[in-house]
Scaffold this motif. Structure first.
Motif, short mmCIF file in Angstrom:
data_model
loop_
_atom_site.label_atom_id
_atom_site.label_comp_id
_atom_site.label_asym_id
_atom_site.label_seq_id
_atom_site.Cartn_x
_atom_site.Cartn_y
_atom_site.Cartn_z
N ALA A 2 93.09 -23.74 28.89
CA ALA A 2 94.46 -24.23 28.96
C ALA A 2 95.24 -23.83 27.71
O ALA A 2 96.40 -23.42 27.80
CB ALA A 2 94.48 -25.74 29.15
N ASP A 3 94.61 -23.94 26.54
CA ASP A 3 95.31 -23.58 25.30
C ASP A 3 95.75 -22.12 25.32
O ASP A 3 96.87 -21.81 24.92
CB ASP A 3 94.41 -23.82 24.08
N GLY A 4 94.87 -21.23 25.76
CA GLY A 4 95.21 -19.82 25.82
C GLY A 4 96.40 -19.55 26.72
O GLY A 4 97.29 -18.78 26.38
N THR A 5 96.43 -20.20 27.88
CA THR A 5 97.54 -19.99 28.81
C THR A 5 98.84 -20.59 28.27
O THR A 5 99.91 -20.04 28.48
CB THR A 5 97.22 -20.54 30.21
N ILE A 6 98.75 -21.70 27.53
CA ILE A 6 99.94 -22.29 26.92
C ILE A 6 100.53 -21.33 25.89
O ILE A 6 101.74 -21.11 25.85
CB ILE A 6 99.62 -23.66 26.29
N PHE A 7 99.68 -20.75 25.05
CA PHE A 7 100.17 -19.76 24.09
C PHE A 7 100.82 -18.59 24.82
O PHE A 7 101.90 -18.12 24.43
CB PHE A 7 99.04 -19.24 23.21
N GLU A 8 100.17 -18.09 25.86
CA GLU A 8 100.72 -16.96 26.61
C GLU A 8 102.08 -17.31 27.23
O GLU A 8 102.99 -16.49 27.22
CB GLU A 8 99.74 -16.51 27.70
N GLU A 9 102.23 -18.52 27.74
CA GLU A 9 103.52 -18.95 28.29
C GLU A 9 104.61 -18.89 27.23
O GLU A 9 105.77 -18.64 27.55
CB GLU A 9 103.43 -20.39 28.82
N ARG A 10 104.25 -19.12 25.99
CA ARG A 10 105.20 -19.11 24.88
C ARG A 10 105.36 -17.73 24.26
O ARG A 10 106.02 -17.57 23.24
CB ARG A 10 104.77 -20.12 23.83
N GLY A 11 104.72 -16.73 24.87
CA GLY A 11 104.84 -15.36 24.39
C GLY A 11 103.94 -15.03 23.21
O GLY A 11 104.17 -14.03 22.53
N ILE A 12 102.95 -15.86 22.97
CA ILE A 12 102.02 -15.63 21.87
C ILE A 12 100.71 -15.09 22.44
O ILE A 12 100.03 -15.80 23.19
CB ILE A 12 101.75 -16.94 21.09
N PRO A 13 100.36 -13.85 22.14
CA PRO A 13 99.11 -13.30 22.67
C PRO A 13 97.92 -14.17 22.24
O PRO A 13 97.83 -14.58 21.08
CB PRO A 13 99.02 -11.92 22.05
#
Length: 82
Positions: A2-13
């Motif tokens: 979940a953390d990884g996808t949250i970062f990705e949603e915010r444009g953070i690889p």
């Protein structure tokens, strides 16, 4: 996951890291979070009982996967693949 996808949603690889016994859970979580094709790195289970040397070996096992997911081709320069 979940953390990884949250970062990705915010444009953070980001790269999520799992142990190999959690592939099904990881895929399900990514799908639920709206990332059905999310790529993640997996290392051999278990990790909880490892000493520092064992953790380092797992990190070294994960590194090529992490770099590939991030599209980094040259570890020294941090250059991304085109």
């Amino acid at each position: 996951m979940a953390d990884g996808t949250i970062f990705e949603e915010r444009g953070i690889p980001a790269v999520s890291l799992i142990t190999d016994s959690f592939h099904n859970t990881a895929r399900s979580m990514a799908r639920v979070r709206g990332f059905p094709d999310y790529h993640y790195a997996a290392v051999t289970n278990p990790i909880g009982s490892l000493d520092a040397k064992g953790i380092r070996q797992r990190a070294e096992q994960a590194l090529p996967q992490v770099l590939e997911i991030l599209g980094i081709t040259d570890i020294r320069s941090g250059e991304k693949a085109q």
